[in-house]
Write a protein that holds these residues in place. Structure first.
Motif, mmCIF file in Angstrom:
data_model
loop_
_atom_site.group_PDB
_atom_site.id
_atom_site.type_symbol
_atom_site.label_atom_id
_atom_site.label_comp_id
_atom_site.label_asym_id
_atom_site.label_seq_id
_atom_site.Cartn_x
_atom_site.Cartn_y
_atom_site.Cartn_z
ATOM 1 N N SER A 74 2.007 -44.155 11.336
ATOM 2 C CA SER A 74 2.830 -43.870 12.515
ATOM 3 C C SER A 74 4.306 -43.820 12.122
ATOM 4 C CB SER A 74 2.617 -44.942 13.579
ATOM 5 O OG SER A 74 3.155 -46.180 13.150
ATOM 6 N N ARG A 75 5.100 -43.323 13.020
ATOM 7 C CA ARG A 75 6.540 -43.329 12.807
ATOM 8 C C ARG A 75 7.039 -44.773 12.695
ATOM 9 N NH1 ARG A 75 9.340 -38.262 15.517
ATOM 10 N NH2 ARG A 75 7.920 -36.714 14.680
ATOM 11 N N TYR A 80 9.277 -49.282 9.756
ATOM 12 C CA TYR A 80 9.064 -50.680 9.376
ATOM 13 C C TYR A 80 9.108 -50.838 7.855
ATOM 14 C CZ TYR A 80 7.150 -55.341 8.963
ATOM 15 O OH TYR A 80 6.981 -56.658 8.647
ATOM 16 N N ASP A 81 8.473 -49.916 7.142
ATOM 17 C CA ASP A 81 8.473 -49.989 5.677
ATOM 18 C C ASP A 81 9.882 -49.888 5.108
ATOM 19 O OD1 ASP A 81 5.739 -50.364 5.592
ATOM 20 O OD2 ASP A 81 5.286 -48.285 5.019
ATOM 21 N N ILE A 82 10.715 -49.048 5.718
ATOM 22 C CA ILE A 82 12.105 -48.943 5.257
ATOM 23 C C ILE A 82 12.827 -50.265 5.494
ATOM 24 C CG2 ILE A 82 14.340 -47.854 5.710
ATOM 25 C CD1 ILE A 82 12.762 -45.249 6.250
ATOM 26 N N VAL A 83 12.650 -50.835 6.675
ATOM 27 C CA VAL A 83 13.288 -52.118 6.977
ATOM 28 C C VAL A 83 12.817 -53.182 5.990
ATOM 29 C CG1 VAL A 83 13.472 -53.970 8.698
ATOM 30 C CG2 VAL A 83 13.648 -51.568 9.420
ATOM 31 N N GLU A 84 11.522 -53.229 5.762
ATOM 32 C CA GLU A 84 10.952 -54.243 4.861
ATOM 33 C C GLU A 84 11.390 -54.036 3.408
ATOM 34 O OE1 GLU A 84 6.600 -56.197 4.294
ATOM 35 O OE2 GLU A 84 6.685 -54.005 4.217
ATOM 36 N N ASP A 85 11.372 -52.790 2.945
ATOM 37 C CA ASP A 85 11.665 -52.506 1.538
ATOM 38 C C ASP A 85 13.146 -52.462 1.210
ATOM 39 O OD1 ASP A 85 8.952 -52.306 1.064
ATOM 40 O OD2 ASP A 85 8.930 -50.109 1.051
ATOM 41 N N GLU A 94 11.023 -62.215 10.486
ATOM 42 C CA GLU A 94 10.535 -62.243 11.867
ATOM 43 C C GLU A 94 11.227 -61.217 12.774
ATOM 44 O OE1 GLU A 94 13.384 -65.796 11.362
ATOM 45 O OE2 GLU A 94 11.735 -64.922 10.228
ATOM 46 N N TYR A 95 12.345 -60.657 12.346
ATOM 47 C CA TYR A 95 13.046 -59.629 13.127
ATOM 48 C C TYR A 95 12.606 -58.211 12.785
ATOM 49 C CZ TYR A 95 16.423 -63.246 14.542
ATOM 50 O OH TYR A 95 17.020 -64.365 15.049
ATOM 51 N N TRP A 96 11.924 -58.031 11.664
ATOM 52 C CA TRP A 96 11.570 -56.692 11.202
ATOM 53 C C TRP A 96 10.768 -55.897 12.223
ATOM 54 C CZ3 TRP A 96 9.730 -58.230 5.625
ATOM 55 C CH2 TRP A 96 10.824 -58.706 4.890
ATOM 56 N N PRO A 97 9.710 -56.456 12.826
ATOM 57 C CA PRO A 97 8.943 -55.651 13.788
ATOM 58 C C PRO A 97 9.780 -55.195 14.979
ATOM 59 C CG PRO A 97 7.675 -57.580 13.136
ATOM 60 C CD PRO A 97 9.063 -57.764 12.590
ATOM 61 N N ASP A 98 10.563 -56.106 15.552
ATOM 62 C CA ASP A 98 11.373 -55.732 16.717
ATOM 63 C C ASP A 98 12.452 -54.713 16.350
ATOM 64 O OD1 ASP A 98 9.941 -57.377 18.400
ATOM 65 O OD2 ASP A 98 11.332 -59.061 18.206
ATOM 66 N N PHE A 99 13.032 -54.861 15.170
ATOM 67 C CA PHE A 99 14.048 -53.896 14.762
ATOM 68 C C PHE A 99 13.429 -52.521 14.537
ATOM 69 C CE2 PHE A 99 16.984 -51.968 11.584
ATOM 70 C CZ PHE A 99 18.039 -51.766 12.465
ATOM 71 N N ALA A 100 12.239 -52.471 13.954
ATOM 72 C CA ALA A 100 11.552 -51.182 13.772
ATOM 73 C C ALA A 100 11.243 -50.544 15.123
ATOM 74 C CB ALA A 100 10.279 -51.360 12.951
ATOM 75 N N ILE A 139 19.778 -45.003 9.229
ATOM 76 C CA ILE A 139 19.654 -46.390 9.681
ATOM 77 C C ILE A 139 20.887 -47.184 9.257
ATOM 78 C CG2 ILE A 139 18.350 -48.548 9.397
ATOM 79 C CD1 ILE A 139 15.806 -46.732 9.134
ATOM 80 N N THR A 140 21.389 -46.920 8.075
ATOM 81 C CA THR A 140 22.610 -47.577 7.614
ATOM 82 C C THR A 140 23.769 -47.240 8.534
ATOM 83 O OG1 THR A 140 21.812 -47.572 5.330
ATOM 84 C CG2 THR A 140 24.185 -47.849 5.651
ATOM 85 N N GLU A 141 23.863 -45.986 8.942
ATOM 86 C CA GLU A 141 24.925 -45.575 9.900
ATOM 87 C C GLU A 141 24.766 -46.308 11.217
ATOM 88 O OE1 GLU A 141 27.644 -43.564 9.535
ATOM 89 O OE2 GLU A 141 27.139 -43.636 7.412
#
Length: 148
Positions: A74-75, A80-85, A94-100, A139-141
């Protein structure tokens, strides 16, 4: 008895599909017609293969492929993978899912995902790394706009 088995199998496929759609934030989660059609197709696959003499395990595996066809990545999974990696130092896990999920609300990210034709079958393409690089830049922007 046959109707009980059919009902159990269809319920199993429905519960599994709804969980998968929910957990990976696929928009089809709120589409009952889509869910019904997929569940029926999976059960039909299972029933046909069992009538042909295939084992329960093989019939079930192929029914699951029918159930999840086009719903592998999924999108949300990509973001999520970008946030995690790449952004793991900026946020606690614990914030990764909500941020994605929050990133799913950003039109600029959907524009990139649309341009690369990301859908549920998007697994490996030669454009995968350039897309990830472009998404990370956007995402950085977004984070810079938040002062992070």
């Amino acid at each position: 008895m046959k109707q009980n088995v059919e009902s159990w199998e269809m319920d199993h496929y429905r519960v599994y599909l709804l969980g998968h759609l929910r957990d990976h934030h696929f928009p089809q989660y709120t589409n009952p017609k889509f869910v019904d059609e997929r569940v029926e197709a999976a059960y039909d696959t299972f029933s046909t293969l069992r009538r042909e003499g295939r084992s329960v395990q093989v019939a079930h595996e192929l029914a699951m492929r029918t159930l999840l066809e086009g719903l592998y990545v999924s999108r949300y999974d990509i973001l999520y993978d970008i946030v995690e990696d790449k952004l793991w130092q900026k946020f606690p896990p614990e914030y990764w899912p909500d941020f994605a999920v929050h990133l799913l609300t950003k039109k600029s990210l959907h524009d990139i995902l649309d341009r690369y034709e990301v859908n549920g079958d998007f697994l490996v393409r030669e454009t995968h790394q350039p897309m990830l690089d472009e998404l990370l830049g956007e995402i950085t922007e977004i984070l810079n706009g938040y002062g992070l």
